[in-house]
Design a protein around this motif. Structure first.
Motif, PDB file in Angstrom:
ATOM      1  N   ALA A 197       0.836  -1.197   0.000  1.00  0.00           N
ATOM      2  CA  ALA A 197       0.000   0.000   0.000  1.00  0.00           C
ATOM      3  C   ALA A 197       0.873   1.250   0.000  1.00  0.00           C
ATOM      4  N   PRO A 198       0.417   2.317  -0.660  1.00  0.00           N
ATOM      5  CA  PRO A 198       1.235   3.547  -0.717  1.00  0.00           C
ATOM      6  C   PRO A 198       1.568   4.112   0.656  1.00  0.00           C
ATOM      7  N   ASP A 199       0.668   3.937   1.623  1.00  0.00           N
ATOM      8  CA  ASP A 199       0.897   4.501   2.956  1.00  0.00           C
ATOM      9  C   ASP A 199       1.402   3.457   3.939  1.00  0.00           C
ATOM     10  N   ALA A 200       1.981   2.357   3.434  1.00  0.00           N
ATOM     11  CA  ALA A 200       2.465   1.293   4.322  1.00  0.00           C
ATOM     12  C   ALA A 200       3.583   1.821   5.204  1.00  0.00           C
ATOM     13  N   GLY A 201       3.537   1.391   6.448  1.00  0.00           N
ATOM     14  CA  GLY A 201       4.557   1.825   7.394  1.00  0.00           C
ATOM     15  C   GLY A 201       5.664   0.797   7.555  1.00  0.00           C
TER      16      GLY A 201
END
Length: 386
Positions: free
Chosen positions: A65-69
């Motif tokens: 996901a683009p906002d993966a941490g």
């Protein structure tokens, strides 16, 4: 699994670098998935490991996901290592962590992948050329035709993955080593050639039909080639065929002057008077020519595949050139026998770039160069496609 060694070959280091980059940065798998396949890896353990990474990517792991941490990215790597430890023989958890710690730069995954693919190109060409050479040396025409087609198909598939089959290079093709059974096969071919030429004297009307698919290139003996071309010229001009007319035509074409054949040699061929069907002997001559051409082509491809100085694109293009003579002989054999199974021509290979190929998948360079210059030693030159 053996840990990374500084003495390891660059090819295996590239495989480890690809896997380490994909463990560090899950997004790199998406740059590789369209053209790099598990079978391109030399080590079975690396093949299995990459297949697991592709499967995690296809399943849509949260780390993609683009906002993966950081937690999701760490889970991505730990899950892949744990799965590989259970499913891939020879892979341990410590080896997975070693891949991560020794990867030079994760953002260079596409470059490392091209190194892996280029090695796979060489390996596949060498293996298939070896099989073709073995078939030609065993004098199996059917297997030789089949394996020539298989080598064409491999070149097409590898060209699709790499992105180009570069046929612009005009560098001379190397000379392959002589086959192990060369003397035996050449002597048998000479006997067939002589029988063919002798049979023409009793049935000269068959020469035009045979000459439509049998050429001088198909003769292994230069003297026999000169006599055949002389006979074909006489038949084309509808002139009589006998010992004297053939000798005169051979002389007029310059073969006597350069010592290709002697007067006595021409007379001996013409005096044999061997009856028989010229088509039968001509097909034997052509089949022997096909085996020689295929052996030569396979030998050239093997020599080039073992030369690490030739880049993958020019290597594939040179392989196409090396196979062209064998393809022309096969075309003539199909014309001679006219069986339905032999009517299909060899695969035509284009040189256009393929979408989704290795040379088109590197990300565009940033507008501002990074403070630390990238180490691109050994990277194939490529520009991102737009």
């Amino acid at each position: 699994m053996t840990p990374v060694s500084r003495d390891m070959s660059p090819q295996l280091e590239a495989e480890q670098a690809v896997l380490g980059a994909c463990l560090l940065d899950p997004s790199q798998v998406g740059l590789l998935a369209g053209w790099l396949e598990p079978r391109h890896f030399y080590r079975p353990a690396h093949e299995g490991f990459f297949a697991i990474l592709l499967a995690q990517h296809a399943a849509g792991h949260p780390a993609l996901a683009p906002d993966a941490g950081d937690d999701q990215k760490q889970d991505w790597a730990l899950t892949a290592i744990a799965t590989a430890t259970c499913e891939v023989p020879g892979v341990t958890a410590s080896y997975g962590h070693t891949l991560v710690s020794t990867c030079p730069r994760s953002e260079h995954a596409a470059s490392y992948g091209r190194m892996v693919l280029e090695t796979a190109v060489r390996r596949a060409l060498e293996e298939h050329a070896h099989r073709l050479l073995a078939a030609a040396e065993s004098e199996s025409v059917e297997a030789t035709v089949e394996l020539t087609g298989a080598l064409h198909a491999v070149i097409q598939r590898l060209g699709d993955a790499w992105g180009t089959i570069d046929q612009r290079s005009r560098r001379p093709l190397p000379t392959p080593p002589s086959p192990g059974n060369a003397s035996k096969t050449i002597e048998a071919a000479r006997q067939h050639e002589r029988a063919l030429l002798s049979s023409f004297l009793s049935t000269p009307g068959r020469i035009p039909a045979v000459a439509s698919w049998l050429t001088g290139e198909d003769f292994v003996d230069p003297g026999h080639r000169a006599v055949y071309l002389a006979m074909a010229a006489l038949a084309h001009r509808r002139e009589p065929l006998d010992e004297l007319t053939v000798l005169w035509e051979v002389q007029r074409r310059g073969a006597l002057a350069v010592g290709v054949i002697s007067v006595a040699g021409v007379r001996e061929i013409c005096s044999d008077g061997m009856p028989g069907d010229p088509d039968y002997w001509a097909e034997h001559v052509l089949r022997a020519g096909l085996l020689r051409a295929a052996a030569t082509s396979a030998g050239i491809v093997r020599v080039m595949a073992l030369d690490a100085s030739i880049a993958a694109g020019p290597l594939l293009g040179s392989a196409v050139r090396a196979l062209a003579p064998a393809g022309r002989v096969q075309d003539r054999l199909r014309a001679a026998t006219a069986t339905p199974a032999e009517r299909g021509g060899p695969v035509v290979l284009g040189a256009a770039l393929r979408k989704g190929a290795a040379l088109s998948r590197s990300p565009a360079p940033p507008a501002t160069p990074p403070a630390r210059p990238a180490d691109r030693a050994g990277e194939p030159a490529a520009r991102p496609r737009r």
